[in-house]
Scaffold this motif. Sequence first.
Motif, PDB file in Angstrom:
ATOM      1  N   HIS A 193      24.827  46.128  37.856  1.00  0.00           N
ATOM      2  CA  HIS A 193      25.546  45.205  38.734  1.00  0.00           C
ATOM      3  C   HIS A 193      25.632  43.854  38.037  1.00  0.00           C
ATOM      4  N   MET A 194      26.678  43.114  38.325  1.00  0.00           N
ATOM      5  CA  MET A 194      26.758  41.706  37.929  1.00  0.00           C
ATOM      6  C   MET A 194      26.336  40.855  39.119  1.00  0.00           C
ATOM      7  N   ILE A 195      25.371  39.970  38.894  1.00  0.00           N
ATOM      8  CA  ILE A 195      24.791  39.182  39.980  1.00  0.00           C
ATOM      9  C   ILE A 195      24.795  37.701  39.591  1.00  0.00           C
ATOM     10  N   PRO A 196      25.308  36.827  40.446  1.00  0.00           N
ATOM     11  CA  PRO A 196      25.214  35.387  40.166  1.00  0.00           C
ATOM     12  C   PRO A 196      23.754  34.965  40.025  1.00  0.00           C
ATOM     13  N   ASN A 197      23.485  34.163  39.031  1.00  0.00           N
ATOM     14  CA  ASN A 197      22.101  33.731  38.796  1.00  0.00           C
ATOM     15  C   ASN A 197      21.496  33.038  40.016  1.00  0.00           C
ATOM     16  N   VAL A 198      22.299  32.236  40.715  1.00  0.00           N
ATOM     17  CA  VAL A 198      21.750  31.512  41.864  1.00  0.00           C
ATOM     18  C   VAL A 198      21.314  32.467  42.972  1.00  0.00           C
ATOM     19  N   SER A 199      22.030  33.579  43.143  1.00  0.00           N
ATOM     20  CA  SER A 199      21.655  34.541  44.184  1.00  0.00           C
ATOM     21  C   SER A 199      20.328  35.210  43.849  1.00  0.00           C
ATOM     22  N   MET A 200      20.146  35.567  42.600  1.00  0.00           N
ATOM     23  CA  MET A 200      18.915  36.217  42.171  1.00  0.00           C
ATOM     24  C   MET A 200      17.716  35.271  42.287  1.00  0.00           C
ATOM     25  N   VAL A 201      17.872  34.059  41.779  1.00  0.00           N
ATOM     26  CA  VAL A 201      16.759  33.109  41.807  1.00  0.00           C
ATOM     27  C   VAL A 201      16.418  32.726  43.243  1.00  0.00           C
ATOM     28  N   ALA A 202      17.433  32.554  44.087  1.00  0.00           N
ATOM     29  CA  ALA A 202      17.180  32.202  45.486  1.00  0.00           C
ATOM     30  C   ALA A 202      16.333  33.273  46.170  1.00  0.00           C
ATOM     31  N   ALA A 203      16.665  34.551  45.943  1.00  0.00           N
ATOM     32  CA  ALA A 203      15.911  35.639  46.562  1.00  0.00           C
ATOM     33  C   ALA A 203      14.476  35.683  46.045  1.00  0.00           C
ATOM     34  N   LEU A 204      14.294  35.492  44.743  1.00  0.00           N
ATOM     35  CA  LEU A 204      12.944  35.526  44.169  1.00  0.00           C
ATOM     36  C   LEU A 204      12.109  34.330  44.622  1.00  0.00           C
ATOM     37  N   ARG A 205      12.738  33.165  44.749  1.00  0.00           N
ATOM     38  CA  ARG A 205      12.008  31.995  45.240  1.00  0.00           C
ATOM     39  C   ARG A 205      11.591  32.193  46.696  1.00  0.00           C
ATOM     40  N   ASP A 206      12.478  32.787  47.490  1.00  0.00           N
ATOM     41  CA  ASP A 206      12.120  33.092  48.878  1.00  0.00           C
ATOM     42  C   ASP A 206      10.929  34.052  48.928  1.00  0.00           C
ATOM     43  N   ALA A 207      10.959  35.049  48.029  1.00  0.00           N
ATOM     44  CA  ALA A 207       9.862  36.022  47.989  1.00  0.00           C
ATOM     45  C   ALA A 207       8.545  35.339  47.630  1.00  0.00           C
ATOM     46  N   CYS A 208       8.598  34.380  46.713  1.00  0.00           N
ATOM     47  CA  CYS A 208       7.384  33.634  46.360  1.00  0.00           C
ATOM     48  C   CYS A 208       6.873  32.846  47.568  1.00  0.00           C
ATOM     49  N   ALA A 209       7.777  32.190  48.267  1.00  0.00           N
ATOM     50  CA  ALA A 209       7.381  31.397  49.431  1.00  0.00           C
ATOM     51  C   ALA A 209       6.759  32.283  50.509  1.00  0.00           C
ATOM     52  N   GLU A 210       7.351  33.453  50.738  1.00  0.00           N
ATOM     53  CA  GLU A 210       6.847  34.375  51.759  1.00  0.00           C
ATOM     54  C   GLU A 210       5.467  34.916  51.412  1.00  0.00           C
ATOM     55  N   ARG A 211       5.157  34.988  50.128  1.00  0.00           N
ATOM     56  CA  ARG A 211       3.867  35.535  49.689  1.00  0.00           C
ATOM     57  C   ARG A 211       2.848  34.444  49.373  1.00  0.00           C
ATOM     58  N   GLY A 212       3.202  33.198  49.620  1.00  0.00           N
ATOM     59  CA  GLY A 212       2.264  32.098  49.396  1.00  0.00           C
ATOM     60  C   GLY A 212       2.064  31.728  47.940  1.00  0.00           C
ATOM     61  N   ILE A 213       3.066  32.010  47.087  1.00  0.00           N
ATOM     62  CA  ILE A 213       2.983  31.664  45.670  1.00  0.00           C
ATOM     63  C   ILE A 213       3.568  30.262  45.476  1.00  0.00           C
ATOM     64  N   THR A 214       2.746  29.332  45.025  1.00  0.00           N
ATOM     65  CA  THR A 214       3.191  27.955  44.816  1.00  0.00           C
ATOM     66  C   THR A 214       3.920  27.826  43.482  1.00  0.00           C
ATOM     67  N   ILE A 215       5.065  27.117  43.492  1.00  0.00           N
ATOM     68  CA  ILE A 215       5.819  26.830  42.272  1.00  0.00           C
ATOM     69  C   ILE A 215       5.725  25.331  42.005  1.00  0.00           C
ATOM     70  N   HIS A 216       5.157  24.948  40.849  1.00  0.00           N
ATOM     71  CA  HIS A 216       5.033  23.546  40.453  1.00  0.00           C
ATOM     72  C   HIS A 216       6.198  23.209  39.521  1.00  0.00           C
ATOM     73  N   HIS A 217       7.005  22.217  39.901  1.00  0.00           N
ATOM     74  CA  HIS A 217       8.199  21.873  39.126  1.00  0.00           C
ATOM     75  C   HIS A 217       7.980  20.668  38.220  1.00  0.00           C
ATOM     76  N   GLY A 218       8.807  20.602  37.181  1.00  0.00           N
ATOM     77  CA  GLY A 218       8.803  19.442  36.288  1.00  0.00           C
ATOM     78  C   GLY A 218       7.587  19.341  35.396  1.00  0.00           C
ATOM     79  N   LEU A 219       6.928  20.460  35.123  1.00  0.00           N
ATOM     80  CA  LEU A 219       5.716  20.447  34.302  1.00  0.00           C
ATOM     81  C   LEU A 219       5.852  21.392  33.114  1.00  0.00           C
ATOM     82  N   ARG A 220       5.303  20.967  31.980  1.00  0.00           N
ATOM     83  CA  ARG A 220       5.312  21.794  30.775  1.00  0.00           C
ATOM     84  C   ARG A 220       3.879  21.996  30.284  1.00  0.00           C
ATOM     85  N   ALA A 221       3.691  23.080  29.551  1.00  0.00           N
ATOM     86  CA  ALA A 221       2.388  23.326  28.923  1.00  0.00           C
ATOM     87  C   ALA A 221       2.287  22.496  27.653  1.00  0.00           C
TER      88      ALA A 221
END
Length: 404
Positions: A106-134
């Motif tokens: 399937h061809m899937i817009p990147n925003v649709s895929m990332v939105a679904a995965l981010r929602d899944a992280c939020a639903e499972r209590g996975i914190t995403i820290h933005h603007g940080l590098r190793a």
Amino acid sequence: MLDVLVVGGGYVGLSAAVAIMQAAPHLAIEVIEAAPEEAWKKDPRASAIIAAATKMLDVFGLWDRIEPDAQPITRMIVTDSKTSDPVRPVFLTFDGAVEDGRPFAHMIPNVSMVAALRDACAERGITIHHGLRATGFRDTGPSAELTLSDGRVMASRLVVACDGVRSKLRDLAGIKTVTWQYGQSGIVTTVEHERPHEGVAEEHFLPAGPFAILPLKGNRSSLVWTERTEDADRLVASDDLLFEAELERRFGHKLGTIRATPDRRAFPLGLTLARAFIAPRLALAGDAAHGIHPISGQGLNLGFKDVAALAETVVEADRLGLDIGSVNVLERYQIWRRFDTFRMGVTTDVLNRLFSNDVTPIRVLRDFGLGVVDRIPGLKNYFIREAAGSSGQNRPRLLGGQSI
């Protein structure tokens, strides 16, 4: 101390976090992402997702959310010609369906895929820290310490590097790569056209490199257009009139009048293979482990295969009470994924060298080979199942639609 710290908040990183948490919800998992929080919403690109990856997303409970925005690829056409040829003969065709009638991709817009995965992280209590590098990585024995760009230090039993082909974390861990550039760049853009594409994808092998037309929802298609780097840079910087004129020479008129959208970018193409996929307390996945030529459309899907194999390795080790970040545990993941990745890297390298030229004897030989494959149904079926991720005796369970 965390159990798993994922560095990289793209497709692969978010999928890795969700896959492990889905099967082992007691583990503490967080994600580090270098981009600002809203940056992912501005990505105009789309990606080809193979059937096996859609099964994994189904296990996550996400495919029903994504599918309305997904365009099935119902057929694949391969041609070999010069840009100036008035007719482009079709040498190879693939029907799009594999097992259970599921399209091979399937061809899937990147925003649709990332939105679904981010929602899944939020639903499972996975914190995403933005603007940080190793900025630092150290194995302390019982854990790894990751120093971040804000000075913070985070400890985790396992760190998963999903921070791209120029992975900083891979370098910090001292993992070397085999790397070379092709002198090509891939122009990525979206085209609107007058007539419907009917789900047909096309790959035209032209002297400068492959020109892929990939169907999107509506009368739109995503292009991956390979040119010599200097030509690609010139085309991307040109005005719309010149760009569309050059595009029309390659795209043709079969879908009527075409119009390129303003967003167009060129990405240098090369081959990057990590010499090791693991180190103490560290596993590489996605482009951090391998960056390949887009000629086969398998780069992102190799990352999804990494996710499925790594999640199964980590979860099964955890159930046995083993140390999920130890080299002994992670070695299973490396063995599982390394050969397949190197095989795909070599395959795409050979295909690119074979098809990105206009040497007459080579062209005759490759066209003969395409014609032979097209006339042998069993061989065609093998290739389409390989492309869809439906073959292989040792396939991770998630890629077969099974929970870990």
